[in-house]
Design a protein around this motif. Structure first.
Motif, short mmCIF file in Angstrom:
data_model
loop_
_atom_site.label_atom_id
_atom_site.label_comp_id
_atom_site.label_asym_id
_atom_site.label_seq_id
_atom_site.Cartn_x
_atom_site.Cartn_y
_atom_site.Cartn_z
N GLY A 68 0.83 -1.20 0.00
CA GLY A 68 0.00 0.00 0.00
C GLY A 68 0.86 1.25 0.00
N PHE A 69 0.20 2.39 0.04
CA PHE A 69 0.91 3.67 -0.07
C PHE A 69 1.34 4.17 1.30
N CYS A 70 2.40 3.55 1.81
CA CYS A 70 2.91 3.93 3.12
C CYS A 70 4.39 4.27 3.10
N GLU A 71 5.04 4.05 1.97
CA GLU A 71 6.47 4.30 1.88
C GLU A 71 6.77 5.53 1.04
N GLN A 72 7.85 6.20 1.38
CA GLN A 72 8.22 7.43 0.69
C GLN A 72 8.46 7.22 -0.80
N ALA A 73 8.88 6.03 -1.17
CA ALA A 73 9.16 5.73 -2.57
C ALA A 73 7.92 5.87 -3.45
N SER A 74 6.73 5.78 -2.85
CA SER A 74 5.49 5.88 -3.63
C SER A 74 5.19 7.31 -4.08
N VAL A 75 5.85 8.28 -3.46
CA VAL A 75 5.58 9.68 -3.78
C VAL A 75 5.84 9.95 -5.26
N LYS A 76 6.97 9.49 -5.76
CA LYS A 76 7.36 9.80 -7.14
C LYS A 76 6.36 9.25 -8.16
N VAL A 77 5.92 8.02 -7.96
CA VAL A 77 4.99 7.44 -8.94
C VAL A 77 3.63 8.13 -8.87
N LEU A 78 3.21 8.55 -7.68
CA LEU A 78 1.95 9.28 -7.54
C LEU A 78 2.05 10.67 -8.18
N GLU A 79 3.22 11.29 -8.08
CA GLU A 79 3.43 12.58 -8.73
C GLU A 79 3.42 12.43 -10.26
N THR A 80 4.02 11.36 -10.73
CA THR A 80 3.99 11.08 -12.17
C THR A 80 2.57 10.87 -12.65
N TYR A 81 1.78 10.17 -11.83
CA TYR A 81 0.39 9.90 -12.18
C TYR A 81 -0.43 11.18 -12.18
N LEU A 82 -0.13 12.09 -11.27
CA LEU A 82 -0.83 13.38 -11.24
C LEU A 82 -0.60 14.14 -12.55
N ALA A 83 0.64 14.15 -13.01
CA ALA A 83 0.95 14.81 -14.29
C ALA A 83 0.21 14.14 -15.44
N GLU A 84 0.06 12.83 -15.36
CA GLU A 84 -0.67 12.08 -16.39
C GLU A 84 -2.14 12.47 -16.39
N GLN A 85 -2.70 12.68 -15.22
CA GLN A 85 -4.10 13.10 -15.12
C GLN A 85 -4.30 14.49 -15.75
N VAL A 86 -3.37 15.38 -15.51
CA VAL A 86 -3.47 16.72 -16.10
C VAL A 86 -3.45 16.63 -17.62
N LYS A 87 -2.56 15.81 -18.13
CA LYS A 87 -2.43 15.65 -19.58
C LYS A 87 -3.67 15.04 -20.20
N ASN A 88 -4.29 14.08 -19.50
CA ASN A 88 -5.42 13.33 -20.07
C ASN A 88 -6.79 13.86 -19.66
N SER A 89 -6.82 14.95 -18.89
CA SER A 89 -8.09 15.52 -18.40
C SER A 89 -8.90 14.49 -17.62
N THR A 90 -8.21 13.78 -16.74
CA THR A 90 -8.86 12.82 -15.86
C THR A 90 -8.52 13.18 -14.42
N VAL A 91 -9.20 12.54 -13.48
CA VAL A 91 -8.87 12.73 -12.07
C VAL A 91 -9.08 11.41 -11.34
N ASP A 92 -8.09 11.03 -10.56
CA ASP A 92 -8.17 9.82 -9.74
C ASP A 92 -8.15 10.28 -8.29
N ILE A 93 -9.31 10.30 -7.68
CA ILE A 93 -9.46 10.89 -6.35
C ILE A 93 -8.62 10.18 -5.30
N ASP A 94 -8.71 8.86 -5.25
CA ASP A 94 -7.99 8.11 -4.22
C ASP A 94 -6.48 8.26 -4.36
#
Length: 229
Positions: free
Chosen positions: A33-59
């Motif tokens: 699950g999302f409890c380790e610091q290493a997960s920050v980078k992939v979640l940040e990458t995913y946020l940029a992907e959402q901006v590009k694709n006009s989507t939003v993943d709330i969780d």
């Protein structure tokens, strides 16, 4: 087709044809699950992907804010502001409210964060004309921000009004006369003498309130007994 489109809400856990980033997130989700610091980078990458694709993943976005709280040194003000923008764009979802309570203290005073928070609260409070007075340059760089705002306003109006003047609609949506005409056509509304008739729905119609009282049989007997004296 509606006059304005909102971003698509997605869920990386159940996404069909998941992107490479979503697959990474699925692996983390199915692991520790999302409890380790290493997960920050992939979640940040995913946020940029959402901006590009006009989507939003709330969780996923809330998970990023949570990790920023747990690991304050990783907190990125621009990403926090972007998550908040995505929250504004997702209204009437409660995502914005939830995200606003998870802003890390060390960046709560960031100029972009405070600007988006203020704009979001105005929109959420249906202070539409005040919302348009706010110039949030950072938010306006996110594709679909203004259109999503107008989509939310239009939804709120259609639920609260059965009729509205063209001038009032124009002011609340901050659009031109031509755009008002286009909106009326797209929503299949009618207009006469500058008064727009909004199609009936379960929210914008007056309904008789049903009042039901539960009277016990013993109470009825007491009344009968009193009247028969």
């Amino acid at each position: 087709m509606p006059a304005f489109l909102q971003q698509t809400i997605v869920d990386f856990v159940s996404a069909e044809g998941a992107s490479a980033t979503q697959q990474q997130l699925q692996a983390v989700h199915n692991g520790r699950g999302f409890c380790e610091q290493a997960s920050v980078k992939v979640l940040e990458t995913y946020l940029a992907e959402q901006v590009k694709n006009s989507t939003v993943d709330i969780d996923a976005n809330l998970a990023l804010l949570k990790l920023y709280q747990v690991y304050p040194a990783t907190a990125n003000a621009e990403n926090v502001a972007t998550v908040l923008v995505k929250g504004v764009m997702a209204l009437p979802s409660t995502f914005f409210t939830g995200a606003s309570t998870m802003v890390p203290e060390n960046i709560r005073e960031d100029v972009n964060v405070t600007a988006v928070l203020h704009a979001g609260f105005l929109l959420q409070s249906c202070l539409f004309e005040d919302f348009w007075k706010e110039s949030v340059a950072f938010a306006e760089k996110v594709p679909g921000y203004l259109e999503s705002g107008r989509a939310y306003i239009l939804t709120a109006i259609s639920r609260s009004h059965s009729a509205i003047s063209t001038d009032v609609l124009k002011a609340k949506l901050n659009v031109s006369d031509k755009e008002v005409a286009d909106i009326v056509a797209a929503e299949k509304w009618t207009v006469a003498a500058n008064l727009i008739q909004i199609n009936p729905n379960e929210d914008n119609q007056m309904q008789a309130k049903k009042v039901q009282e539960n009277i016990e049989f013993e109470d009825v007997l007491k009344v009968i007994h009193t009247l028969s004296r």
